[in-house]
Each structure stands twice: as C-alpha cells, then as structure tokens.
Design a protein around this motif. Structure first.
Motif, PDB file in Angstrom:
ATOM      1  N   GLN A   1       0.852  -1.192   0.000  1.00 43.59           N
ATOM      2  CA  GLN A   1       0.000   0.000   0.000  1.00 43.59           C
ATOM      3  C   GLN A   1       0.891   1.245   0.000  1.00 43.59           C
ATOM      4  O   GLN A   1       1.534   1.556   0.995  1.00 43.59           O
ATOM      5  N   LYS A   2       0.902   1.943  -1.127  1.00 43.15           N
ATOM      6  CA  LYS A   2       1.792   3.082  -1.269  1.00 43.15           C
ATOM      7  C   LYS A   2       1.361   4.282  -0.434  1.00 43.15           C
ATOM      8  O   LYS A   2       2.156   5.188  -0.190  1.00 43.15           O
ATOM      9  N   ASP A   3       0.095   4.298   0.009  1.00 45.51           N
ATOM     10  CA  ASP A   3      -0.396   5.391   0.831  1.00 45.51           C
ATOM     11  C   ASP A   3      -0.468   5.019   2.308  1.00 45.51           C
ATOM     12  O   ASP A   3      -1.220   5.610   3.078  1.00 45.51           O
ATOM     13  N   MET A   4       0.330   4.028   2.714  1.00 45.08           N
ATOM     14  CA  MET A   4       0.286   3.534   4.083  1.00 45.08           C
ATOM     15  C   MET A   4       0.586   4.628   5.110  1.00 45.08           C
ATOM     16  O   MET A   4      -0.086   4.743   6.136  1.00 45.08           O
ATOM     17  N   ILE A   5       1.580   5.458   4.846  1.00 47.64           N
ATOM     18  CA  ILE A   5       1.952   6.507   5.803  1.00 47.64           C
ATOM     19  C   ILE A   5       0.802   7.493   5.984  1.00 47.64           C
ATOM     20  O   ILE A   5       0.477   7.903   7.104  1.00 47.64           O
ATOM     21  N   GLU A   6       0.159   7.876   4.882  1.00 48.95           N
ATOM     22  CA  GLU A   6      -0.968   8.815   4.959  1.00 48.95           C
ATOM     23  C   GLU A   6      -2.141   8.202   5.727  1.00 48.95           C
ATOM     24  O   GLU A   6      -2.825   8.901   6.487  1.00 48.95           O
ATOM     25  N   LYS A   7      -2.375   6.908   5.532  1.00 52.99           N
ATOM     26  CA  LYS A   7      -3.444   6.239   6.273  1.00 52.99           C
ATOM     27  C   LYS A   7      -3.172   6.280   7.771  1.00 52.99           C
ATOM     28  O   LYS A   7      -4.071   6.538   8.583  1.00 52.99           O
ATOM     29  N   PHE A   8      -1.937   6.040   8.135  1.00 51.55           N
ATOM     30  CA  PHE A   8      -1.615   6.059   9.560  1.00 51.55           C
ATOM     31  C   PHE A   8      -1.625   7.472  10.139  1.00 51.55           C
ATOM     32  O   PHE A   8      -1.799   7.627  11.353  1.00 51.55           O
ATOM     33  N   ASP A   9      -1.458   8.476   9.332  1.00 51.66           N
ATOM     34  CA  ASP A   9      -1.617   9.853   9.836  1.00 51.66           C
ATOM     35  C   ASP A   9      -3.040  10.048  10.361  1.00 51.66           C
ATOM     36  O   ASP A   9      -3.251  10.649  11.425  1.00 51.66           O
ATOM     37  N   VAL A  10      -4.021   9.540   9.616  1.00 54.48           N
ATOM     38  CA  VAL A  10      -5.427   9.625  10.036  1.00 54.48           C
ATOM     39  C   VAL A  10      -5.651   8.801  11.296  1.00 54.48           C
ATOM     40  O   VAL A  10      -6.286   9.243  12.264  1.00 54.48           O
ATOM     41  N   ILE A  11      -5.124   7.591  11.306  1.00 55.38           N
ATOM     42  CA  ILE A  11      -5.318   6.679  12.439  1.00 55.38           C
ATOM     43  C   ILE A  11      -4.641   7.212  13.693  1.00 55.38           C
ATOM     44  O   ILE A  11      -5.206   7.175  14.795  1.00 55.38           O
ATOM     45  N   ASN A  12      -3.423   7.724  13.545  1.00 56.60           N
ATOM     46  CA  ASN A  12      -2.691   8.257  14.699  1.00 56.60           C
ATOM     47  C   ASN A  12      -3.437   9.412  15.343  1.00 56.60           C
ATOM     48  O   ASN A  12      -3.427   9.566  16.575  1.00 56.60           O
ATOM     49  N   ALA A  13      -4.060  10.232  14.535  1.00 59.68           N
ATOM     50  CA  ALA A  13      -4.832  11.357  15.061  1.00 59.68           C
ATOM     51  C   ALA A  13      -5.998  10.857  15.913  1.00 59.68           C
ATOM     52  O   ALA A  13      -6.324  11.436  16.958  1.00 59.68           O
ATOM     53  N   TRP A  14      -6.643   9.758  15.473  1.00 62.59           N
ATOM     54  CA  TRP A  14      -7.753   9.198  16.258  1.00 62.59           C
ATOM     55  C   TRP A  14      -7.247   8.645  17.586  1.00 62.59           C
ATOM     56  O   TRP A  14      -7.855   8.867  18.633  1.00 62.59           O
ATOM     57  N   PHE A  15      -6.129   7.928  17.559  1.00 66.96           N
ATOM     58  CA  PHE A  15      -5.576   7.373  18.784  1.00 66.96           C
ATOM     59  C   PHE A  15      -5.154   8.471  19.756  1.00 66.96           C
ATOM     60  O   PHE A  15      -5.262   8.314  20.966  1.00 66.96           O
ATOM     61  N   GLU A  16      -4.665   9.568  19.227  1.00 67.32           N
ATOM     62  CA  GLU A  16      -4.285  10.702  20.078  1.00 67.32           C
ATOM     63  C   GLU A  16      -5.499  11.213  20.846  1.00 67.32           C
ATOM     64  O   GLU A  16      -5.422  11.520  22.042  1.00 67.32           O
ATOM     65  N   LYS A  17      -6.642  11.288  20.179  1.00 71.16           N
ATOM     66  CA  LYS A  17      -7.874  11.720  20.850  1.00 71.16           C
ATOM     67  C   LYS A  17      -8.353  10.657  21.840  1.00 71.16           C
ATOM     68  O   LYS A  17      -8.832  10.980  22.928  1.00 71.16           O
ATOM     69  N   PHE A  18      -8.226   9.397  21.447  1.00 70.12           N
ATOM     70  CA  PHE A  18      -8.677   8.303  22.307  1.00 70.12           C
ATOM     71  C   PHE A  18      -7.930   8.297  23.634  1.00 70.12           C
ATOM     72  O   PHE A  18      -8.513   8.030  24.695  1.00 70.12           O
ATOM     73  N   ILE A  19      -6.635   8.591  23.594  1.00 70.01           N
ATOM     74  CA  ILE A  19      -5.808   8.513  24.795  1.00 70.01           C
ATOM     75  C   ILE A  19      -5.875   9.795  25.627  1.00 70.01           C
ATOM     76  O   ILE A  19      -5.359   9.832  26.764  1.00 70.01           O
ATOM     77  N   ALA A  20      -6.514  10.829  25.106  1.00 71.07           N
ATOM     78  CA  ALA A  20      -6.479  12.147  25.738  1.00 71.07           C
ATOM     79  C   ALA A  20      -6.914  12.138  27.198  1.00 71.07           C
ATOM     80  O   ALA A  20      -6.281  12.778  28.046  1.00 71.07           O
ATOM     81  N   ASP A  21      -7.992  11.419  27.503  1.00 74.02           N
ATOM     82  CA  ASP A  21      -8.482  11.413  28.882  1.00 74.02           C
ATOM     83  C   ASP A  21      -7.870  10.289  29.717  1.00 74.02           C
ATOM     84  O   ASP A  21      -8.319  10.019  30.838  1.00 74.02           O
ATOM     85  N   LYS A  22      -6.819   9.649  29.177  1.00 72.74           N
ATOM     86  CA  LYS A  22      -6.149   8.571  29.898  1.00 72.74           C
ATOM     87  C   LYS A  22      -4.679   8.892  30.146  1.00 72.74           C
ATOM     88  O   LYS A  22      -3.886   8.012  30.483  1.00 72.74           O
ATOM     89  N   ARG A  23      -4.307  10.155  29.985  1.00 66.29           N
ATOM     90  CA  ARG A  23      -2.900  10.548  30.102  1.00 66.29           C
ATOM     91  C   ARG A  23      -2.335  10.329  31.494  1.00 66.29           C
ATOM     92  O   ARG A  23      -1.120  10.228  31.676  1.00 66.29           O
ATOM     93  N   ASP A  24      -3.196  10.264  32.495  1.00 65.08           N
ATOM     94  CA  ASP A  24      -2.724  10.040  33.865  1.00 65.08           C
ATOM     95  C   ASP A  24      -2.533   8.564  34.179  1.00 65.08           C
ATOM     96  O   ASP A  24      -2.070   8.213  35.275  1.00 65.08           O
ATOM     97  N   ASN A  25      -2.903   7.701  33.246  1.00 68.17           N
ATOM     98  CA  ASN A  25      -2.784   6.262  33.445  1.00 68.17           C
ATOM     99  C   ASN A  25      -1.527   5.782  32.714  1.00 68.17           C
ATOM    100  O   ASN A  25      -1.495   5.697  31.486  1.00 68.17           O
TER     101      ASN A  25
END
Length: 353
Positions: A238-262
């Motif tokens: 998949q030649k666009d793998m890095i771009e796909k993970f840019d989208v995914i990483n942004a979601w994970f960043e939001k997911f972990i936002a309220d768990k930063r103290d854990n």
C-alpha cells in the motif's frame, strides 16, 4: 431485542461486509446458511463491488428468505458494517468478512452463553491457509470477564504483541469476527464503526466497546476461519500507508487524551504507535513491490522515524514490550534507526513464505 421471523425470534444477525470477493463468497454464504442454528438472519452488504459479488448475493437471497441483500455505493468496510448493524433485528450481532467462512457450530457452540447476561461472547478462531486449517493459538479454558477486566482488554488490544494478560496467545482482543455482540448493548450505547477509518477498523470499534461493556465470556469454541489472502487489503503493498496512519494516529491521540494520567495506557498507546511504524516498514518501505530506490526508501524511513508521534513513541518504548524474538529484532531495528536491518528482516520473512 430479538424480532420475530415467521413466528420465531431471531437469535443472531450475521452482517457480512462484501467487496469484490466473488471468488470466495459462495463458501462464506453457504457456511452461514448451513448453520446448526436456524433462527438467524443473514444481511449481505455489497459495498459497491465491481465483480460478480452482488449477483452471487442475489442468487442466494432468492433461495433463502433469511437472507437480505443491501446494495450500496462503495464506502468501505466500516460503512458496510454500519449499514448491516442499523438493520439487524437479532438478539446478537455477528460481523463476518465475505472472504472468510464460519464453522457450522459458530452459534450452537456458544448457545448457552447467548442466553446469559453478557454484552459480548468471545470464542476462538483459526487461520485457513492454502486450503488447510492452521493451528489454534488461543487459550483452551473458559474465561469470565467482569468490568475490571475491560481495561486489560483495551491494553491487550492496543498492543496484541505485547506482554499483556489477554494478548494473542490467550485470546484475540482486536478482531470482530471472533465475537458476538448483544444488539441492545451496541444500540443503547450508540456504538458503531468509525466512518472512513482506513485501517484497524475492528481495533477502534472494540476499544470503544470495551469502554462500555460490563460482562463478557471467552470460550475455546472454534467458530471462525480467517482466510490468509495475500491479496487482501491488510496484506498487500500500500503506497499510501503513511498517509493512512496519519489519520489513524490522530484518532488514537484523541482516544488517549483522557487517559494521560494512566501510565499503563500511555505505555500501550506508545507501543501501538510503534507497531504502526512497523507496518509502514513491512507493507510499504521495505515491501518488494515498492519501486523506489534503496536510498529513497531509507531517506523516507529516517524522516518518518524522527517525526511525531513516532519519535516519542519509539524513543520511550522498550524493546522487551514486544513478545517473541522476531518482533523484538524488528523493534530494535526501528528504534535504533537500522534501516538495513529492517530491509534484511523483510527479505528473510518474504523468502520464508
């Protein structure tokens, strides 16, 4: 929840996401039609296939009134699953991929649990490679999961290759096709798949599910056969793998936002980001179908390695966090920026297939 179908309550709604899998689709549909449990409905969601998938779906629907065909413009696997989930009338919902198939006992093998107070029923599965059923790597023991276990399930899903209590040697916390979900639980909590998510659709869905679930059970019943298909989206170059993970990483960043103290969640999040870098290497940077020169790919590797969130995640993730020497050697190569070693490991893995 559980609507009547010809006077019989629908126990399980099979939701089958279908896109250009006509070669394998008959085996998939027949494995569901031939279930030992008959009070099921089968929702075949054709997601804009350009092969003969839709015609195959319609031919089976003409012969079995338990089958409904949903035909939609291509929107991706998540859109297909959401379309099926919205129409599902069964007490339980089960998501199947159109190029895989299920065991005749996928329902009856766990039937006693379907009548108990669980949000999720998990079971075992096996790989189907070159016409042969592979070994079953998961636990042989039943496990009852209570509210306090779901944080550990989230950690295990974030890094299924890690040293967590429910990693891949115990059960598969990531996939959707080794789980049945109580329909009323999903709908009352407004749980659905994230639209336009380019990869890891089942992981993101289950992370949200685990946040709301209170009780689950795992049983070693083998209910699903996952076809190892080198041409599937999850395996091919998949030649666009890095771009796909840019989208995914942004979601994970939001997911972990309220768990930063854990601290446990932060560590597992970093390990997840590290595995994204690993996938970029295997499926793109060091993939034999990548026509860029070694120098170009090496340069791209180094740019990615020092960019965020990869830099912090890799700098702070321990190599020993990964289970098995193969994963640890690759993690070492990535962490310490040894692109030549990444290339060598990928070449050796390709030859071993």
């Amino acid at each position: 929840m559980g609507v009547e179908n010809d006077g019989e309550m629908i126990k399980v709604s099979f939701v089958v996401a279908i896109y250009n899998v006509g070669r394998y689709l008959p085996q998939c549909i027949e494995s569901i039609v031939e279930q030992n449990m008959t009070n099921v409905e089968i929702l075949l969601v054709n997601d804009g296939s350009t092969d003969d998938s839709l015609a195959i779906c319609e031919s089976y629907a003409a012969r079995d009134d338990r089958i409904r065909v949903i035909n939609q413009v291509n929107g991706g696997a998540n859109a297909a699953r959401n379309a099926g989930l919205q129409l599902a009338r069964g007490e339980w919902v089960y998501f199947v991929d159109g190029d895989d198939f299920v065991a005749p006992t996928v329902c009856t093998g766990i039937e006693k649990y379907l009548d108990q107070n669980y949000d999720i029923v998990m079971f075992s599965n096996a790989r189907f490679v070159n016409g042969q059923i592979g070994s079953i790597p998961y636990s042989k023991e039943e496990k009852i999961l209570q509210k306090e276990d779901f944080e550990e399930l989230q950690l295990s899903a974030l890094n299924r290759l890690g040293r967590y209590r429910f990693n891949y040697e115990v059960l598969d916390p990531v996939s959707i096709w080794n789980k049945m979900y109580r329909n009323s639980f999903l709908k009352s909590n407004r749980l659905s798949f994230i639209p336009d998510f380019p990869k890891l659709q089942d992981l993101s869905f289950n992370l949200l599910v685990y946040q709301q679930a209170s009780r689950a059970v795992y049983t070693p019943n083998v209910g699903y056969y996952f076809r190892h298909n080198d041409q599937s989206v999850s395996h091919r170059y998949q030649k666009d793998m890095i771009e796909k993970f840019d989208v995914i990483n942004a979601w994970f960043e939001k997911f972990i936002a309220d768990k930063r103290d854990n601290d446990k969640f932060v560590a597992a999040y970093r390990e997840r980001i590290a595995t994204h870098m690993r996938t970029c290497i295997v499926r793109y940077l060091c993939n034999r179908q990548n026509e860029k020169s070694y120098r170009e790919r090496k340069s791209e590797f180094h740019r990615l390695r020092v960019s965020e969130p990869y830099k912090t995640a890799l700098d702070q993730t321990r190599i020993r966090s990964f289970h098995g020497y193969k994963e640890q050697v690759l993690a070492y190569a990535v962490k310490y920026r040894q692109f030549w070693l990444c290339e060598l490991l990928c070449m050796l893995n390709e030859k071993a297939k």
